[in-house]
Design a protein around this motif. Sequence first.
Motif, short mmCIF file in Angstrom:
data_model
loop_
_atom_site.label_atom_id
_atom_site.label_comp_id
_atom_site.label_asym_id
_atom_site.label_seq_id
_atom_site.Cartn_x
_atom_site.Cartn_y
_atom_site.Cartn_z
N THR A 169 -16.58 -18.35 7.95
CA THR A 169 -15.99 -17.99 6.66
C THR A 169 -14.50 -18.18 6.66
O THR A 169 -13.90 -18.66 5.68
CB THR A 169 -16.34 -16.54 6.30
N GLU A 170 -13.88 -17.82 7.76
CA GLU A 170 -12.42 -17.91 7.87
C GLU A 170 -11.95 -19.30 8.29
O GLU A 170 -10.75 -19.60 8.21
CB GLU A 170 -11.92 -16.88 8.88
N GLY A 171 -12.89 -20.14 8.74
CA GLY A 171 -12.53 -21.48 9.20
C GLY A 171 -13.06 -22.56 8.28
O GLY A 171 -12.46 -22.83 7.24
N PRO A 172 -14.17 -23.20 8.63
CA PRO A 172 -14.68 -24.32 7.82
C PRO A 172 -14.93 -23.96 6.36
O PRO A 172 -14.75 -24.81 5.47
CB PRO A 172 -15.99 -24.69 8.53
N ARG A 201 -15.70 -29.48 -4.39
CA ARG A 201 -15.12 -30.47 -3.49
C ARG A 201 -15.08 -29.96 -2.05
O ARG A 201 -15.31 -30.70 -1.09
CB ARG A 201 -13.71 -30.86 -3.96
N GLY A 202 -14.78 -28.67 -1.91
CA GLY A 202 -14.77 -28.08 -0.58
C GLY A 202 -16.15 -28.08 0.05
O GLY A 202 -16.29 -28.31 1.26
N ALA A 203 -17.17 -27.82 -0.76
CA ALA A 203 -18.54 -27.85 -0.25
C ALA A 203 -18.90 -29.24 0.26
O ALA A 203 -19.53 -29.39 1.32
CB ALA A 203 -19.51 -27.41 -1.35
N VAL A 204 -18.49 -30.26 -0.48
CA VAL A 204 -18.78 -31.64 -0.05
C VAL A 204 -18.08 -31.93 1.27
O VAL A 204 -18.69 -32.45 2.21
CB VAL A 204 -18.34 -32.64 -1.14
N ARG A 205 -16.80 -31.61 1.36
CA ARG A 205 -16.05 -31.90 2.59
C ARG A 205 -16.64 -31.18 3.80
O ARG A 205 -16.82 -31.77 4.87
CB ARG A 205 -14.58 -31.48 2.43
N THR A 206 -16.92 -29.90 3.63
CA THR A 206 -17.35 -29.08 4.76
C THR A 206 -18.74 -29.44 5.25
O THR A 206 -19.02 -29.38 6.44
CB THR A 206 -17.30 -27.59 4.38
N THR A 207 -19.61 -29.81 4.34
CA THR A 207 -20.99 -30.09 4.72
C THR A 207 -21.20 -31.51 5.21
O THR A 207 -22.30 -31.85 5.66
CB THR A 207 -21.95 -29.81 3.54
N THR A 208 -20.16 -32.33 5.14
CA THR A 208 -20.28 -33.73 5.57
C THR A 208 -19.16 -34.10 6.54
O THR A 208 -18.71 -35.25 6.56
CB THR A 208 -20.25 -34.69 4.36
N ARG A 209 -18.72 -33.15 7.34
CA ARG A 209 -17.61 -33.43 8.27
C ARG A 209 -18.05 -34.41 9.35
O ARG A 209 -19.08 -34.20 10.01
CB ARG A 209 -17.14 -32.13 8.93
N PRO A 210 -17.27 -35.47 9.56
CA PRO A 210 -17.62 -36.43 10.62
C PRO A 210 -17.66 -35.74 11.99
O PRO A 210 -16.75 -34.99 12.34
CB PRO A 210 -16.47 -37.44 10.56
N GLY A 211 -18.74 -35.94 12.71
CA GLY A 211 -18.86 -35.36 14.04
C GLY A 211 -19.28 -33.91 14.07
O GLY A 211 -19.46 -33.33 15.14
N GLY A 212 -19.45 -33.30 12.90
CA GLY A 212 -19.84 -31.90 12.84
C GLY A 212 -21.24 -31.73 12.28
O GLY A 212 -21.84 -32.70 11.80
N PRO A 213 -21.79 -30.52 12.33
CA PRO A 213 -23.12 -30.29 11.76
C PRO A 213 -23.13 -30.55 10.26
O PRO A 213 -22.16 -30.23 9.57
CB PRO A 213 -23.37 -28.80 12.07
N ALA A 214 -24.19 -31.12 9.77
CA ALA A 214 -24.33 -31.34 8.34
C ALA A 214 -24.81 -30.05 7.68
O ALA A 214 -25.45 -29.21 8.31
CB ALA A 214 -25.33 -32.46 8.07
N GLN A 241 -20.92 -23.39 16.18
CA GLN A 241 -21.40 -24.75 16.02
C GLN A 241 -22.90 -24.84 16.26
O GLN A 241 -23.63 -25.55 15.55
CB GLN A 241 -20.65 -25.68 16.97
N VAL A 242 -23.39 -24.11 17.26
CA VAL A 242 -24.81 -24.14 17.58
C VAL A 242 -25.63 -23.49 16.46
O VAL A 242 -26.66 -24.04 16.02
CB VAL A 242 -25.09 -23.44 18.92
N PHE A 243 -25.19 -22.34 15.98
CA PHE A 243 -25.89 -21.68 14.87
C PHE A 243 -25.86 -22.57 13.63
O PHE A 243 -26.85 -22.65 12.89
CB PHE A 243 -25.23 -20.34 14.54
N TRP A 244 -24.74 -23.20 13.38
CA TRP A 244 -24.58 -24.06 12.21
C TRP A 244 -25.56 -25.23 12.27
O TRP A 244 -26.20 -25.58 11.27
CB TRP A 244 -23.14 -24.56 12.20
N GLU A 245 -25.71 -25.80 13.43
CA GLU A 245 -26.57 -26.97 13.57
C GLU A 245 -28.05 -26.62 13.62
O GLU A 245 -28.89 -27.34 13.04
CB GLU A 245 -26.19 -27.72 14.85
N ARG A 246 -28.40 -25.48 14.24
CA ARG A 246 -29.81 -25.21 14.51
C ARG A 246 -30.35 -23.94 13.87
O ARG A 246 -31.55 -23.68 13.94
CB ARG A 246 -30.03 -25.15 16.03
#
Length: 213
Positions: free
Chosen positions: A71-74, A96-109, A26-31
Motif C-alpha cells: 500500500t505504501e509502495g507500489p 493510470r496508476g492501476a495500469v502502471r502498477t499491474t504491468t510493471r516490467p519484471g514484476g508480478p502482473a 513479491q512472493v505474495f503478489w505473484e502467488r
Amino acid sequence: MAGSRSVVMGRPREFDVDEALERAMQVFWERGYEGVSLTDLTRAMGITKPSLYAAFGDKKELFRKALARYTEGPADYGTRALEEPTARGVAEAILRGAVRTTTRPGGPAGCLGVQGALASSEAGQPAHDMLVEWRNASALRVEERFRRAVDEDDLPRDADPRRLARYVMTVAFGIAVQAASGLGRDELQDVAEMALECWPPTGVRRTRTGRPG
C-alpha cells in the motif's frame, strides 16, 4: 538501512528486515496467500522459520505487513491520487496508476490487493477478509474525496459519490484482473481512457427523492 535491523538478545539479526519483507511481498503478489507455503517464504526471504516468526509473527501477520508495504509502495498511487485538485483528476490518477502498477516490467502482473486471496478455502480466509477490508477502505476514501468534490462544486450537486467511487474502483480492480490474465499495458491504458471518456458516467446522479437513480 540502519533502522531496518532488529536486535535479539543483544545481537543484530543476520538479515535485513526491510529486504526480507520486500521479498515476501513479491512472493505474495505473484502467488497469492494460499499459493505460498512457509517454506516458500523463508526460501525467498533468505531466512529460517524461527527468524520469520521472531521478526514478523505468523504467516497471517507477515501477509498483513506485506500488504501494508504494498500500500505504501507500489500502490501508493491510490493515496497520491486523492490529492489531485479535481474529481476527474482523481479518477484519472487511480486508473493510470492501476495500469502502471499491474504491468510493471519484471514484476508480478496484477494487484496484490486483488490476487492475494482469490482462493476461498478456510486456510485463506484471514487473507480474504484482510483484502476485502483493504478494498472497501480504498473505495471509502475515494467516496469521501468525491463527496468533497460535490461540496466544492467540482461535481454536480446531484452526483452520487458512492456510485462514482464504486465505478472507478471496479474499473481499477478489473484492470488488475486483466493484467494478471496477460493483457498488455497499451490495451489496459485503452480501457482506462474509455472509462475516462465517460466521466462522469451515466447513472451517478440522484433522483428527486435523493436516492440513486
